[in-house]
Design a protein around this motif. Structure first.
Motif, short mmCIF file in Angstrom:
data_model
loop_
_atom_site.label_atom_id
_atom_site.label_comp_id
_atom_site.label_asym_id
_atom_site.label_seq_id
_atom_site.Cartn_x
_atom_site.Cartn_y
_atom_site.Cartn_z
N UNK A 205 0.79 -1.18 0.08
CA UNK A 205 -0.21 0.11 -0.04
C UNK A 205 0.87 1.40 0.07
N UNK A 206 1.78 1.23 0.94
CA UNK A 206 2.89 2.45 0.69
C UNK A 206 3.45 2.67 -0.48
N UNK A 207 3.68 1.41 -1.15
CA UNK A 207 4.38 1.56 -2.30
C UNK A 207 3.62 2.14 -3.45
N UNK A 208 2.26 1.85 -3.41
CA UNK A 208 1.18 2.50 -4.33
C UNK A 208 1.22 3.94 -4.04
N UNK B 288 2.17 -9.31 -15.97
CA UNK B 288 1.58 -8.83 -14.60
C UNK B 288 2.48 -8.87 -13.42
N UNK B 289 1.83 -8.49 -12.42
CA UNK B 289 2.60 -8.65 -11.24
C UNK B 289 2.03 -9.71 -10.51
N UNK B 290 1.02 -10.44 -10.73
CA UNK B 290 0.65 -11.80 -9.71
C UNK B 290 0.00 -11.38 -8.50
N UNK B 291 -0.44 -10.24 -8.48
CA UNK B 291 -0.75 -9.83 -6.90
C UNK B 291 -2.08 -10.55 -6.38
N UNK B 292 -2.01 -10.96 -5.13
CA UNK B 292 -3.03 -11.45 -4.35
C UNK B 292 -4.42 -10.61 -4.64
N UNK B 293 -5.54 -11.19 -4.30
CA UNK B 293 -6.79 -10.50 -4.39
C UNK B 293 -6.75 -9.32 -3.47
N UNK B 294 -5.96 -9.36 -2.25
CA UNK B 294 -6.18 -8.44 -1.22
C UNK B 294 -5.33 -7.36 -1.67
N UNK B 295 -4.14 -7.61 -2.50
CA UNK B 295 -3.12 -6.59 -2.90
C UNK B 295 -4.02 -5.80 -4.20
N UNK B 296 -4.61 -6.59 -4.84
CA UNK B 296 -5.53 -5.95 -5.91
C UNK B 296 -6.40 -5.08 -5.56
N UNK B 297 -7.16 -5.00 -4.45
CA UNK B 297 -8.09 -4.43 -3.51
C UNK B 297 -7.36 -3.13 -3.41
N UNK B 298 -6.04 -3.53 -2.71
CA UNK B 298 -5.36 -2.37 -2.07
C UNK B 298 -4.96 -1.35 -3.23
N UNK B 299 -4.49 -1.90 -4.34
CA UNK B 299 -3.94 -1.02 -5.53
C UNK B 299 -5.11 -0.06 -5.85
N UNK B 300 -6.50 -0.87 -6.03
CA UNK B 300 -7.59 -0.21 -6.44
C UNK B 300 -8.14 0.98 -5.33
N UNK B 301 -7.91 0.64 -3.81
CA UNK B 301 -8.45 1.60 -2.84
C UNK B 301 -7.27 2.93 -3.22
N UNK B 302 -5.97 2.63 -3.41
CA UNK B 302 -4.92 3.64 -3.12
C UNK B 302 -5.29 4.53 -4.59
N UNK B 303 -5.59 4.02 -5.64
CA UNK B 303 -5.70 4.43 -7.00
C UNK B 303 -6.95 5.30 -6.62
N UNK B 304 -8.06 4.92 -6.06
CA UNK B 304 -9.48 5.73 -5.91
C UNK B 304 -8.88 6.76 -4.91
#
Length: 401
Positions: free
Chosen positions: A13-16, A70-86
């Protein structure tokens, strides 16, 4: 499924967040908040350039396996990415159909040659895709597809020749390719004899006509194929088995891709709450209750999406489609109620604000991607084991496939 964030997830999350804070500045900052429901026409070229910047830094197709770019992210990490993007109010991305739908479909059904040809272009956002499913008489009743394709020459070096019409084709006027469900076996009916073809749109045999919508945009299109051509090897899966491929793609549409959608809803709801604070509607207890109800339902929806995606079967995709579509439609209704009389008028000559567009566009949520009636039939027949409806109704025909 464990829905807590691990230390690794928090570090991600911090990286994104750090990357977005560093890059969504200067000229890119002007794109904040652009795009979205009924607003897909906003700054398309600029958002495309932003998407290509994301690609350069490895922020597209983040859930894809690494061997496919891709990055092969887990479902939780995909959600983290979308949360930070929003959270950063970053612009809505332009490559949903390629990244979230066609890409996973090619990984599941495509040949190695098809994967090598198309997946890198999707990751790099160099080619955009449109979906050639719906027709004037094949919307909810998708198995009634009449667009035809015939093979000229051999399966090795011949070409498919496509004739027919598709409609409600999102962003076809901005896309280079379409995946098209065609009838390739003369005399076949329903879901038999269909094939899933990859068709280039930049050719003389293709005419794209944008359809102006009540929202003021024209992201939907009619697409006419008149002797359009595509190579014989650009059929995904076996010829005649396109229904299986098409249904699998719809499963992806109702699957992982909803993670980003739910996070987008969070941003929209926050905007409606801010609107209510600004114009005083928040002081009305009824509005506060309605907004609080939407907030609670959204939190439940978010965790249900993650839990549903971590398990198979049980009709989860159909349940989730029913839930989010009707939730989003109610959000549009609440937004209009918060606006009050102001929401009933448009600027001259016809200029809508984001909430009016949200209200108008969200009316279609319960239709596209599988209508409410279709989803209920799927649940009734395939999950609850209830008797099938009489033959002949469109909803029943699509639900049966």
């Amino acid at each position: 499924m464990d829905l807590t964030y691990s230390e690794e997830d928090q570090a991600f999350r911090a990286e994104v967040r750090g990357w977005l804070e560093e890059h969504l500045t200067g000229d890119w900052a002007a794109l904040r908040g652009l795009g979205g429901a009924g607003r897909d026409h906003e700054a398309h070229d600029e958002r495309l350039a932003w998407n290509r910047l994301l690609a350069e830094h490895g922020w597209t197709c983040v859930g894809w396996p690494e061997e496919h770019g891709g990055r092969g992210l887990s479902l939780v990490q995909q959600m983290v990415f979308h949360e930070e993007y929003a959270r950063a109010d970053a612009p809505v991305r332009v490559n949903h159909l390629g990244e979230e739908l066609l890409g996973p479909t090619l990984m599941a059904f495509g040949t190695e040659e098809q994967q090598q040809r198309f997946l890198p272009e999707i990751v790099a956002v160099e080619e955009l895709w449109a979906q050639g499913y719906s027709e004037p008489n094949a919307g909810s009743d998708l198995a009634n597809v009449q667009t035809k394709a015939r093979l000229e020459g051999s399966p090795d070096d011949g070409e498919w020749v496509v004739d027919g019409q598709k409609v409600w084709t999102s962003n076809a006027h901005l896309s280079q390719w379409a995946f098209v469900l065609c009838r390739t076996e003369p005399g076949s009916q329903r879901h038999h004899g269909l094939s899933f073809l990859l068709v280039p749109l930049d050719q003389d045999g293709v005419e794209v006509r944008p359809i102006e919508q009540l929202t003021g945009g024209s992201e939907f299109n009619e697409v006419f194929f008149t002797g359009a051509r595509t190579r014989a090897d650009l059929v995904v899966g076996e010829p005649g088995e396109g229904w299986q491929v098409a249904m699998a793609l719809l499963g992806f549409e109702r699957g992982v891709s909803v993670l980003a959608q739910v996070v987008g809803f969070t941003r929209e709801l926050a905007g409606v709450v801010d609107l209510a604070r600004d114009n005083g509607a928040i002081d009305d207890a009824l509005f506060r209750d309605r907004l609080a109800e939407l907030r609670v339902e959204l939190d439940v929806m978010r965790f249900q999406a993650l839990r549903g995606l971590s398990t198979d079967g049980g009709g989860g995709a159909s349940i989730f489609k029913l839930v989010w579509a009707n939730w989003h439609k109610r959000l549009g209704e609440v937004a209009m109620d918060v606006l009050g009389a102001e929401g009933l008028t448009a600027g001259a000559p016809y200029e809508l604000d984001r909430w009016q567009r949200l209200f108008l566009f969200s009316r279609s949520d319960t239709i596209y991607g599988g209508s409410d009636e279709v989803q209920r039939n799927i649940l009734a027949e395939r999950v609850l084991g209830l008797p099938r409806e009489p033959k002949g109704t469109p909803a029943t025909r699509e639900a049966r496939g």
